[in-house]
Design an enzyme around this catalytic site. Structure first.
Site, PDB file in Angstrom:
ATOM      1  N   HIS A  57     105.805  30.253  14.369  1.00 27.44           N
ATOM      2  CA  HIS A  57     106.601  29.003  14.374  1.00 27.44           C
ATOM      3  C   HIS A  57     106.761  29.519  13.455  1.00 27.44           C
ATOM      4  O   HIS A  57     106.494  30.767  12.400  1.00 27.44           O
ATOM      5  CB  HIS A  57     105.500  28.037  14.008  1.00 27.44           C
ATOM      6  N   ASN A  84     104.784  33.267   8.854  1.00 20.90           N
ATOM      7  CA  ASN A  84     104.119  34.253   7.929  1.00 20.90           C
ATOM      8  C   ASN A  84     103.489  35.026   9.141  1.00 20.90           C
ATOM      9  O   ASN A  84     103.767  34.060  10.827  1.00 20.90           O
ATOM     10  CB  ASN A  84     103.546  33.367   7.621  1.00 20.90           C
ATOM     11  N   ASP A 122     106.334  20.103   8.167  1.00 15.89           N
ATOM     12  CA  ASP A 122     105.585  20.338   7.816  1.00 15.89           C
ATOM     13  C   ASP A 122     104.438  19.501   7.409  1.00 15.89           C
ATOM     14  O   ASP A 122     105.726  18.433   6.522  1.00 15.89           O
ATOM     15  CB  ASP A 122     105.559  21.592   7.089  1.00 15.89           C
ATOM     16  N   ILE A 123     103.700  19.334   7.835  1.00 16.16           N
ATOM     17  CA  ILE A 123     102.505  17.640   7.081  1.00 16.16           C
ATOM     18  C   ILE A 123     102.137  18.382   5.302  1.00 16.16           C
ATOM     19  O   ILE A 123     102.237  17.225   5.170  1.00 16.16           O
ATOM     20  CB  ILE A 123     101.028  18.146   7.921  1.00 16.16           C
ATOM     21  N   HIS A 163     109.134  28.827  10.016  1.00 12.23           N
ATOM     22  CA  HIS A 163     109.146  27.897   8.350  1.00 12.23           C
ATOM     23  C   HIS A 163     110.827  27.461   8.242  1.00 12.23           C
ATOM     24  O   HIS A 163     110.856  28.477   7.626  1.00 12.23           O
ATOM     25  CB  HIS A 163     108.426  27.972   7.245  1.00 12.23           C
ATOM     26  N   VAL A 167      97.968  29.285  11.283  1.00 12.64           N
ATOM     27  CA  VAL A 167      98.134  28.739  12.939  1.00 12.64           C
ATOM     28  C   VAL A 167      98.483  29.848  13.499  1.00 12.64           C
ATOM     29  O   VAL A 167     100.612  30.422  13.105  1.00 12.64           O
ATOM     30  CB  VAL A 167      99.323  27.966  13.140  1.00 12.64           C
TER      31      VAL A 167
HETATM   32  P1  5GP Z   1     101.538  28.817   8.497  1.00  9.62           P
HETATM   33  O1  5GP Z   1     100.756  28.452   7.090  1.00  9.62           O
HETATM   34  O2  5GP Z   1     100.537  29.532   9.876  1.00  9.62           O
HETATM   35  O3  5GP Z   1     102.863  29.839   8.534  1.00  9.62           O
HETATM   36  O4  5GP Z   1     102.154  27.780   8.854  1.00  9.62           O
HETATM   37  C1  5GP Z   1     101.825  26.630   8.858  1.00  9.62           C
HETATM   38  C2  5GP Z   1     101.864  25.673   8.714  1.00  9.62           C
HETATM   39  O5  5GP Z   1     101.057  24.176   9.608  1.00  9.62           O
HETATM   40  C3  5GP Z   1     101.096  25.031   6.882  1.00  9.62           C
HETATM   41  O6  5GP Z   1     102.271  25.075   6.381  1.00  9.62           O
HETATM   42  C4  5GP Z   1     100.308  23.712   7.252  1.00  9.62           C
HETATM   43  O7  5GP Z   1     101.009  23.113   6.565  1.00  9.62           O
HETATM   44  C5  5GP Z   1     100.983  23.385   8.264  1.00  9.62           C
HETATM   45  N1  5GP Z   1     100.251  22.228   9.612  1.00  9.62           N
HETATM   46  C6  5GP Z   1      99.076  22.530   9.621  1.00  9.62           C
HETATM   47  N2  5GP Z   1      98.277  20.991  10.498  1.00  9.62           N
HETATM   48  C7  5GP Z   1      99.396  20.365  10.421  1.00  9.62           C
HETATM   49  C8  5GP Z   1      99.019  18.815  11.504  1.00  9.62           C
HETATM   50  O8  5GP Z   1      98.424  19.257  11.728  1.00  9.62           O
HETATM   51  N3  5GP Z   1     100.975  18.634  11.359  1.00  9.62           N
HETATM   52  C9  5GP Z   1     102.132  19.582  10.696  1.00  9.62           C
HETATM   53  N4  5GP Z   1     103.113  18.912  10.730  1.00  9.62           N
HETATM   54  N5  5GP Z   1     101.706  20.275  10.124  1.00  9.62           N
HETATM   55  C10 5GP Z   1     100.911  20.900   9.985  1.00  9.62           C
END
Ligand code: 5GP
Length: 118
Positions: free
Chosen positions: A101, A88, A33-34, A103, A97
């Site tokens: 996915h 999530n 994760d970024i 985590h 997103v």
């Molecule tokens: P969500 O909030 O949808 O459960 O998780 C999306 C995750 O994607 C977040 O933890 C966010 O930090 C990660 N994320 C968003 N954009 C990027 C990216 O460009 N590269 C990577 N490696 N992670 C990303």
């Protein structure tokens, strides 16, 4: 983003956007994760953009969900084997997103990060 545009994760799958990839199979990709929320924070993502969230995936392709969990365990095994797996599901639950996915969180997770994890 319109629904016709590829998600950020589809762009990682196609190597349009770089990521620190830790594992890949025919149907899954895993990368750091970024914005990590744990000492090790890896996302496991089906390559197909077909499923928005884990509930859709469970109905549409339960075998792929099982593959995802198995790959999460394999990744965690490289870090002692214990892990927290979070999906999530929905904007109000912190999903940003809309390409399913998981985590994987590994390491010292503090007292109880579940309440403020987003
Ligand atoms: P969500 O909030 O949808 O459960 O998780 C999306 C995750 O994607 C977040 O933890 C966010 O930090 C990660 N994320 C968003 N954009 C990027 C990216 O460009 N590269 C990577 N490696 N992670 C990303």
């Amino acid at each position: 983003m319109s629904t016709t545009e590829p998600s950020i994760f589809t762009r990682i799958v196609s190597r349009e956007i770089p990521a620190s990839i830790v594992a890949e199979t025919d149907r899954l990709i895993a990368f750091h994760d970024i914005a990590p929320k744990a000492p090790v924070h890896v996302l496991v993502v089906p390559k197909t953009p077909e499923y928005t969230n884990v509930a859709d995936l469970a109905v549409g392709d339960p075998a792929l969900l099982a593959e995802l969990v198995t790959l999460a365990q394999q990744i965690a095994n490289e870090h002692g084997g214990q892990f927290r797996l979070i999906f999530n599901t929905g904007e109000k639950a912190g999903q940003t997103v809309f390409h399913v996915h998981a985590h994987i969180l590994i390491g010292d997770l503090g007292e109880d990060p579940r309440a403020d994890f987003q």
